[in-house]
Design an enzyme around this catalytic site. Structure first.
Site, PDB file in Angstrom:
ATOM      1  N   SER A 186       7.599  -1.153  -5.110  1.00 44.86           N
ATOM      2  CA  SER A 186       8.085  -0.108  -4.213  1.00 44.86           C
ATOM      3  C   SER A 186       7.848  -0.380  -2.739  1.00 44.86           C
ATOM      4  CB  SER A 186       7.468   1.227  -4.592  1.00 44.86           C
ATOM      5  OG  SER A 186       6.080   1.195  -4.401  1.00 44.86           O
ATOM      6  N   HIS A 214      11.709   2.245  -9.636  1.00 51.40           N
ATOM      7  CA  HIS A 214      12.506   2.030  -8.424  1.00 51.40           C
ATOM      8  C   HIS A 214      13.816   1.315  -8.723  1.00 51.40           C
ATOM      9  CE1 HIS A 214       9.530   3.679  -5.728  1.00 51.40           C
ATOM     10  NE2 HIS A 214       8.641   3.134  -6.540  1.00 51.40           N
ATOM     11  N   LYS A 245      13.820   9.832  -8.766  1.00 53.27           N
ATOM     12  CA  LYS A 245      14.212   9.006  -7.618  1.00 53.27           C
ATOM     13  C   LYS A 245      15.719   8.767  -7.695  1.00 53.27           C
ATOM     14  CE  LYS A 245       9.553   7.026  -7.498  1.00 53.27           C
ATOM     15  NZ  LYS A 245       8.854   7.698  -6.425  1.00 53.27           N
TER      16      LYS A 245
HETATM   17  N1  PMP Z   1       5.764   4.060 -10.773  1.00 55.53           N
HETATM   18  C1  PMP Z   1       6.012   3.614  -9.529  1.00 55.53           C
HETATM   19  C2  PMP Z   1       6.153   2.152  -9.302  1.00 55.53           C
HETATM   20  C3  PMP Z   1       6.137   4.528  -8.465  1.00 55.53           C
HETATM   21  O1  PMP Z   1       6.356   4.094  -7.217  1.00 55.53           O
HETATM   22  C4  PMP Z   1       6.012   5.910  -8.725  1.00 55.53           C
HETATM   23  C5  PMP Z   1       6.165   6.988  -7.642  1.00 55.53           C
HETATM   24  N2  PMP Z   1       6.107   6.653  -6.370  1.00 55.53           N
HETATM   25  C6  PMP Z   1       5.736   6.312 -10.022  1.00 55.53           C
HETATM   26  C7  PMP Z   1       5.629   5.374 -11.024  1.00 55.53           C
HETATM   27  C8  PMP Z   1       5.584   7.757 -10.360  1.00 55.53           C
HETATM   28  O2  PMP Z   1       6.840   8.344 -10.564  1.00 55.53           O
HETATM   29  P1  PMP Z   1       7.057   9.903 -10.294  1.00 55.53           P
HETATM   30  O3  PMP Z   1       7.302  10.048  -8.830  1.00 55.53           O
HETATM   31  O4  PMP Z   1       8.216  10.267 -11.144  1.00 55.53           O
HETATM   32  O5  PMP Z   1       5.790  10.574 -10.718  1.00 55.53           O
END
Ligand code: PMP
Length: 403
Positions: A186, A214, A245
């Site tokens: 990310s 992502h 997302k």
């Molecule tokens: N995995 C990754 C790589 C993330 O970046 C994120 C959230 N930023 C999550 C899981 C968590 O997902 P959620 O926002 O649906 O809780």
């Protein structure tokens, strides 16, 4: 004991090193994204750092499905999935997600964070002698899940298959192993060597756990992610994703074999003992997933906007990480400066990009993480890059060439 003073002193420490997190209060008006009303400023701004990557959070199909399901089913699920909280929208969505990823089964969670935490925590914690091999840049939700499992953990160097193999070699073939990694990382926007990792998993008898948070909605012909794009879905034991997302709603899931999903459903306390997602949320996510399986226009629009932004940054020499994804990190390298640039972009130019500082990224790599969507026009991108250039010139910041 003055507990508040203890909390306050820890918070002061964050403020002192520039890593205290401030919220920007935004009002996203239906149909107007990427514009949003910024309460602090008292006016509309353009949002450049949303993870509603495709604008699906305001898509008419999604809104219509959610309105209809709200009228049909009411506000909440009414219970945990086990005790009265399973609605037909949850069931339909799980079937859709399983089919999207070409897996037998899928299981919904209240967030992507929970899906990682519960699944890794449950599998690694319940399978005797399980070892987890975890990429060094894995998201906090995976790290916490693995920690919670109390299983042995090996952290391999980011995207480094040689280091991974060295670590795999050290364990007997017949103990359970999980290789946990992400497709699109990310903060860097780089992509894992998925095929090479699957080859190692086969060679050493390991499961593969791929976080596609992502990537879902955005890559592959049907939006199933990087694994779909590369034709590798069938080689992954677990594909994990978010509905919050690319799909624009909220919730998380895993897609895997029927026994694996049933195992997590049956042993994962973070799944069992938590109220299910509201059915209208499942209905909205279902509409979003179905829509993005048949429409590529949003994916193509996003790729257009990303390419346009990269070209515009290159033209004026604003340094950014080149990667094969939709994430455009403009490198700043200093927490205070990153915050100051973000503040000025907002107050003087009406562009909102949250600064990304430690501990989200290592110190010295602070950045402005830009995620253009199909709804960002070329004119808006030009305005943003003009504003960045003014700030870079005023502060005489390093440019990537003498533009
Ligand atoms: N995995 C990754 C790589 C993330 O970046 C994120 C959230 N930023 C999550 C899981 C968590 O997902 P959620 O926002 O649906 O809780």
């Amino acid at each position: 004991m003055n507990y508040d003073a203890m909390f306050q002193s820890a918070l002061d420490g964050l403020r002192a090193d520039g890593s205290y997190r401030y919220f920007a209060e935004l009002e996203r008006h239906s149909g107007q994204f990427p514009k949003a009303y910024h309460y602090g400023l008292g006016r509309d701004v353009t949002v450049w750092c949303s993870n509603d990557y495709l604008g699906m959070g305001q898509h008419p199909d999604v809104l219509k499905a959610m309105h209809a399901a709200l009228d049909e089913t009411g506000a909440g699920a009414g219970g945990t999935r086990n005790i009265s909280g399973t609605n037909h929208y949850h069931v339909e969505l799980e079937k859709e997600l399983a089919s999207l990823h070409g897996k037998e089964s899928a299981l919904l969670f209240n967030s992507g964070y929970l899906s990682n935490w519960v699944t890794l925590g449950t599998i690694a914690g319940r399978l005797r002698d399980c070892v987890v091999l975890s990429d060094a840049l894995n998201h906090a939700s995976m790290i916490e899940g693995i920690r919670h499992s109390r299983a042995e953990k090996q952290i391999f160097r980011h995207n480094d298959v040689e280091d991974l193999e060295e670590r795999l070699k050290a364990f007997p073939r017949d103990i359970p192993k999980i290789i946990a990694f992400e497709s699109v990382y990310s903060m860097e926007g780089d992509i894992a060597p998925i095929e090479a990792i699957c080859d190692l998993a086969d060679k050493y008898g390991a499961m593969t756990y791929l976080d596609e948070v992502h990537a879902v909605g955005m890559y592959g012909d049907q939006g199933a992610g990087i694994a779909e794009k590369l034709g590798l879905s069938h080689r992954l034991t677990v594909i994990e994703g978010t509905l919050g997302k690319g799909y624009g709603v909220v919730g998380g899931y895993i897609a895997a074999s029927a026994p694996l999903c049933d195992f997590v459903r049956s042993f994962g306390s973070g799944f069992i003992f938590s109220t299910a997602l509201p059915p209208m949320v499942a209905a909205g996510a279902l509409a979003s997933v179905r829509y993005l399986r048949r429409s590529s226009a949003e994916r193509e629009g996003q790729q257009r906007a990303v390419a346009y932004l990269r070209d515009a940054l290159d033209r004026v020499g604003i340094p950014h990480i080149l990667n094969p994804s939709h994430i455009v990190p403009v490198m700043v390298g200093d927490a205070e400066l990153c915050r100051a640039l973000s503040d000025e972009l907002l107050k003087r130019f009406g562009h909102y990009i949250q600064p990304i500082n430690y501990p989200t990224v290592p110190r010295g790599t602070e950045r402005l993480r830009i995620t253009p969507t199909p709804l960002h026009s070329n004119e808006a991108i030009d305005e943003l890059v003009d504003a960045l250039l003014v700030l870079w010139q005023e502060r005489q910041l390093k440019r990537s060439h003498a533009a």
